[in-house]
Design a protein around this motif. Structure first.
Motif, mmCIF file in Angstrom:
data_model
loop_
_atom_site.group_PDB
_atom_site.id
_atom_site.type_symbol
_atom_site.label_atom_id
_atom_site.label_comp_id
_atom_site.label_asym_id
_atom_site.label_seq_id
_atom_site.Cartn_x
_atom_site.Cartn_y
_atom_site.Cartn_z
ATOM 1 N N GLU A 184 -34.401 -2.217 -31.314
ATOM 2 C CA GLU A 184 -34.734 -3.403 -32.095
ATOM 3 C C GLU A 184 -34.246 -3.255 -33.544
ATOM 4 O OE1 GLU A 184 -36.308 -6.440 -31.314
ATOM 5 O OE2 GLU A 184 -35.620 -5.702 -29.370
ATOM 6 N N ALA A 185 -34.366 -2.044 -34.062
ATOM 7 C CA ALA A 185 -33.875 -1.820 -35.427
ATOM 8 C C ALA A 185 -32.380 -2.061 -35.520
ATOM 9 C CB ALA A 185 -34.216 -0.400 -35.867
ATOM 10 N N LEU A 186 -31.628 -1.594 -34.539
ATOM 11 C CA LEU A 186 -30.182 -1.808 -34.558
ATOM 12 C C LEU A 186 -29.839 -3.283 -34.396
ATOM 13 C CD1 LEU A 186 -29.042 1.267 -32.428
ATOM 14 C CD2 LEU A 186 -28.716 0.906 -34.893
ATOM 15 N N ARG A 187 -30.596 -3.980 -33.574
ATOM 16 C CA ARG A 187 -30.341 -5.420 -33.411
ATOM 17 C C ARG A 187 -30.629 -6.164 -34.711
ATOM 18 N NH1 ARG A 187 -33.251 -7.812 -28.300
ATOM 19 N NH2 ARG A 187 -32.165 -9.643 -29.118
ATOM 20 N N ALA A 188 -31.696 -5.743 -35.398
ATOM 21 C CA ALA A 188 -32.000 -6.377 -36.685
ATOM 22 C C ALA A 188 -30.913 -6.099 -37.694
ATOM 23 C CB ALA A 188 -33.349 -5.882 -37.200
ATOM 24 N N GLN A 189 -30.357 -4.877 -37.644
ATOM 25 C CA GLN A 189 -29.278 -4.531 -38.561
ATOM 26 C C GLN A 189 -28.052 -5.379 -38.288
ATOM 27 O OE1 GLN A 189 -27.785 -0.609 -38.060
ATOM 28 N NE2 GLN A 189 -26.899 -0.508 -40.118
ATOM 29 N N ASN A 190 -27.713 -5.575 -37.045
ATOM 30 C CA ASN A 190 -26.571 -6.407 -36.691
ATOM 31 C C ASN A 190 -26.809 -7.853 -37.088
ATOM 32 O OD1 ASN A 190 -25.337 -4.181 -35.593
ATOM 33 N ND2 ASN A 190 -26.078 -4.600 -33.506
ATOM 34 N N GLY A 191 -28.072 -8.251 -37.166
ATOM 35 C CA GLY A 191 -28.369 -9.629 -37.558
ATOM 36 C C GLY A 191 -28.434 -9.816 -39.054
ATOM 37 N N GLY A 192 -28.301 -8.756 -39.861
ATOM 38 C CA GLY A 192 -28.292 -8.899 -41.311
ATOM 39 C C GLY A 192 -29.640 -8.704 -41.960
ATOM 40 N N ASN A 193 -30.641 -8.313 -41.193
ATOM 41 C CA ASN A 193 -31.975 -8.136 -41.775
ATOM 42 C C ASN A 193 -32.118 -6.687 -42.232
ATOM 43 O OD1 ASN A 193 -34.601 -8.270 -42.507
ATOM 44 N ND2 ASN A 193 -35.329 -9.197 -40.596
ATOM 45 N N GLU A 194 -31.497 -6.334 -43.405
ATOM 46 C CA GLU A 194 -31.483 -4.959 -43.874
ATOM 47 C C GLU A 194 -32.879 -4.483 -44.293
ATOM 48 O OE1 GLU A 194 -29.016 -3.028 -43.690
ATOM 49 O OE2 GLU A 194 -27.398 -4.430 -43.196
ATOM 50 N N SER A 195 -33.655 -5.342 -44.934
ATOM 51 C CA SER A 195 -34.970 -4.899 -45.411
ATOM 52 C C SER A 195 -35.900 -4.583 -44.242
ATOM 53 C CB SER A 195 -35.580 -5.989 -46.297
ATOM 54 O OG SER A 195 -35.741 -7.193 -45.545
#
Length: 717
Positions: A648-659
């Motif tokens: 999930e963290a990697l998916r969030a990173q790919n989506g631009g949600n860095e924070s």
């Protein structure tokens, strides 16, 4: 889906098309020929189904891959049950060998063989006085099954039954984990095609809260309630019919014994008893086999009328009905001999008669020998006949299907070449494996388990004969599946289902029955009381004379005195504890009778409570899941959760949600204890399972090149 109607939510699946005769048959193809090396079918036939491999463990993982979980779990249970029977067989054989070695050291049986005691007639009018020594062989054989080891073996088998179920739960947990069955939910099953067909005219529908689909609602008072009442009434009627059969067999024994007593100059009393008991048990076996077929047909019809939605509900209801009927059918005559025969006959002064006929009497050494004969004939005879019929019937139907296919190909003018026929034609010649084909296999083994546990005090060789049968049964069932049947559609199940609850009930019942058999059917308690309270040297010297009462032949009840035999007999003996004719309270129960009755009841109470206490301790000591397996399951859950959160963290990173990614990685737990703390504070077990399932599904549906390393682990788990 096979319909264009949008309002028909259940127009799917091949089973409904089969039920509507759209298709003739459907089956997965067997993997090659039995004589074709290199195929899985050839490997299983030679390494699993071959009788010469009886001493090897079963390749259960290969069986699971070929036949599915449901069939593999049956063979796993059968193999485990057979393995556990080995210890019971060894102990039973040891008890039997001990009784055989000490056969001629038994004082009561030797006194019977050397006695000149004149016994009272066994029937009215036609029977005469007889000498007790005629039952010499009968008494010695009885000692083989009624000796001091009987109590020990009954207690051992009560513990064995408890340990068997507890160890099976542990073994089943390992299999369930290895085959990934822990997350399977039977409530997700779709309705049965027969259920939907019978409710096709029902317009009122309701939403199934599990599948979220519209299903027809069965009217309770108009359809459900009458069907349930009818089903219950018919089952009770069949139970009464089984009991009536036992009564008929009892009347047969009484009539045969009276008829043979007419030829007393050529037939001894012991021979007459043995012949009547053996033939009656054989007739009872034939009645059992006939009623089995009737009960199965009627139970299936009644269960179909109950409007049961899923196949699991249908199978459980059918299982309980047939087992109840089969229980009464198989065990009614045995319960009669064990607990009723010869217990309420009265005395020669006044017999308790039924329809003006005297009740059956046990021999001077009790009814245990007759109980043993009944058990041996029904158990061994039924197993032998089932083994033969289970192989002959599929062979017959296979020949019939082969003939039908041959006729059909000739009508179609298709070239017949056995070597080049496609596999689907070869398999079409085989017998169909129905959805309930495992039921008779389970039923046979559970009935055998009842013989092994419920009445084992009367027949200590039962585990040994069961072991021999199961070794052969396991391999013949495998041959039957690979040779005579089409390859079944694989099914997933979590366990053996309702059969476990039946086995658990049988184990609890066995404690009660074995306690009462030892106390009231065998002579263990009277001999123990005689040793402790009567004998001066605590031996059985004089026990035979002590256990027989005196009767004055001039006091016979009207119509009971013998018309044949010696007219000079003034005193005869009969097995009971009553006052002699010269006593003030003649023919009344003596004080010794009440002492022995109190000892019998005390033994039952002590036996059952001690055994129940030890069973509770065994259940408490043996964990349902092995400690290593429990730790492994927790470790896998930890790895799965860790992978999901990182994914999930990697998916969030790919989506631009860095924070959100940084916050997740900084606060991500790193130890198992931290994971447990987070999970316990956030999600319940059911919510966590649902969350994991959704996350796994989403990760498998949307893979990316950057996280391929994380996708492999959840699939393995």
């Amino acid at each position: 889906m096979f319909s264009e109607r949008t309002d028909d939510d259940f127009s799917f699946g091949i089973e409904r098309l089969l039920n509507e005769k759209t298709y003739t048959a459907v089956y997965p193809l067997h993997d090659g020929d039995l004589r074709q090396p290199g195929s899985m079918r050839y490997l299983l036939y030679n390494e699993w189904a071959a009788i010469r491999r009886w001493y090897r463990y079963q390749p259960l993982d290969y069986v699971r891959d070929y036949f599915g979980v449901k069939i593999a779990l049956y063979f796993a249970w059968l193999g485990f049950y057979t393995h556990m029977l080995l210890s019971a067989s060894i102990v039973g054989l040891a008890c039997f060998i001990y009784s055989w070695i000490t056969l001629y050291d038994n004082k009561p049986s030797e006194d019977i063989c050397n006695s000149q005691i004149s016994m009272c007639p066994l029937c009215d009018n036609w029977c005469s006085y007889w000498n007790l020594s005629e039952t010499c062989v009968h008494a010695r054989i009885t000692y083989l099954f009624d000796n001091p080891t009987t109590v020990f073996f009954a207690i051992f088998m009560s513990f064995w039954a408890t340990l068997f179920l507890e160890m099976w739960k542990r073994y089943s947990a390992e299999i369930t984990h290895r085959w990934d069955l822990t997350g399977f939910d039977v409530q997700e099953e779709h309705p049965r095609p027969q259920y939907l067909a019978r409710l096709s005219h029902i317009k009122k529908k309701q939403v199934n809260i599990v599948t979220n689909t519209m299903e027809p609602q069965v009217p309770f008072w108009r359809m459900k309630f009458p069907a349930t009442i009818l089903s219950f009434s018919v089952v009770m009627l069949l139970v009464v019919l089984a009991v009536a059969t036992v009564v008929a067999v009892v009347l047969y024994r009484m009539s045969v014994l009276a008829a043979l007593s007419v030829y007393q100059d050529r037939v001894t009393t012991s021979a007459a008893l043995f012949f009547s008991t053996s033939t009656a048990a054989s007739i009872n076996l034939c009645c059992i086999l006939v009623f089995n077929w009737i009960y199965t047909f009627v139970a299936q019809y009644l269960t179909e009328m109950e409007f049961l939605r899923t196949q699991t509900e249908f199978d459980d209801s059918l299982t309980l009905k047939i087992y109840l009927l089969q229980f009464v059918n198989h065990y009614a005559s045995i319960f009669y001999i064990a607990f009723f025969k010869g217990k309420f006959i009265g005395s020669p002064r006044k017999y308790n008669k039924i329809f003006k006929n005297r009740q059956e009497e046990c021999g001077p050494e009790g009814c245990l020998m007759e109980l043993c004969i009944q058990l041996a004939i029904i158990m061994i005879g039924k197993q032998a006949m089932n083994t033969v019929l289970e192989m002959l019937f599929p062979l017959f139907y296979k020949k019939l299907n082969t003939w039908k296919v041959k006729i059909g190909l000739q009508k179609d003018q298709s070239p017949i070449n056995k070597e080049k026929q496609p596999q689907w034609i070869k398999d079409f010649k085989l017998v169909e494996w129905g959805p309930r084909s495992l039921f008779p296999e389970y039923l046979e083994m559970v009935l055998q388990y009842g013989f092994v546990t419920i009445f084992v005090a009367a027949f200590p060789l039962a585990p040994f004969f069961a072991l021999l049968n199961n070794i052969l049964e396991m391999r013949l069932d495998a041959q039957k599946l690979l040779t005579f049947y089409r390859r079944p559609v694989t099914q997933r199940v979590r366990d053996i289902g309702v059969w476990y609850r039946i086995l658990d009930s049988i184990g609890k019942l066995s404690v009660v029955t074995n306690g009462f058999i030892i106390a009231f059917t065998s002579d263990f308690i009277p001999r123990l009381v005689y040793r402790v309270a009567v004998s001066e040297d605590h031996s059985l010297e004089g026990y035979l004379n002590h256990s027989l009462s005196y009767f004055n032949t001039s006091d016979f009840q009207v119509g009971s005195s013998p018309r044949v035999g010696s007219a000079n007999e003034s005193i005869c003996r009969y097995p009971d504890y009553r006052e002699p004719p010269w006593s003030e309270n003649r023919y009344e129960h003596s004080a010794m009778f009440w002492h022995i009755l109190a000892a019998r009841l005390a033994f039952v109470v002590v036996f059952e409570n001690v055994v129940a206490l030890v069973m509770i301790i065994v259940r408490w000591c043996v964990a349902d899941i092995p400690k290593e397996l429990s730790a492994q399951i927790r470790r896998e859950a930890f790895l799965t959760n860790e992978i999901i959160i990182k994914q999930e963290a990697l998916r969030a990173q790919n989506g631009g949600n860095e924070s959100r990614l940084n916050n997740l990685l900084l606060n991500c737990p790193s130890t198992p204890d931290q994971w447990d703390t987070v999970i316990n504070k956030t999600l319940s077990d059911s919510d966590l399972d649902l969350y994991i399932h959704k996350q796994q599904h989403s990760t498998l549906q949307e893979p990316s090149t950057s996280n391929s390393g994380y996708l492999k682990a959840p699939t393995q788990v």
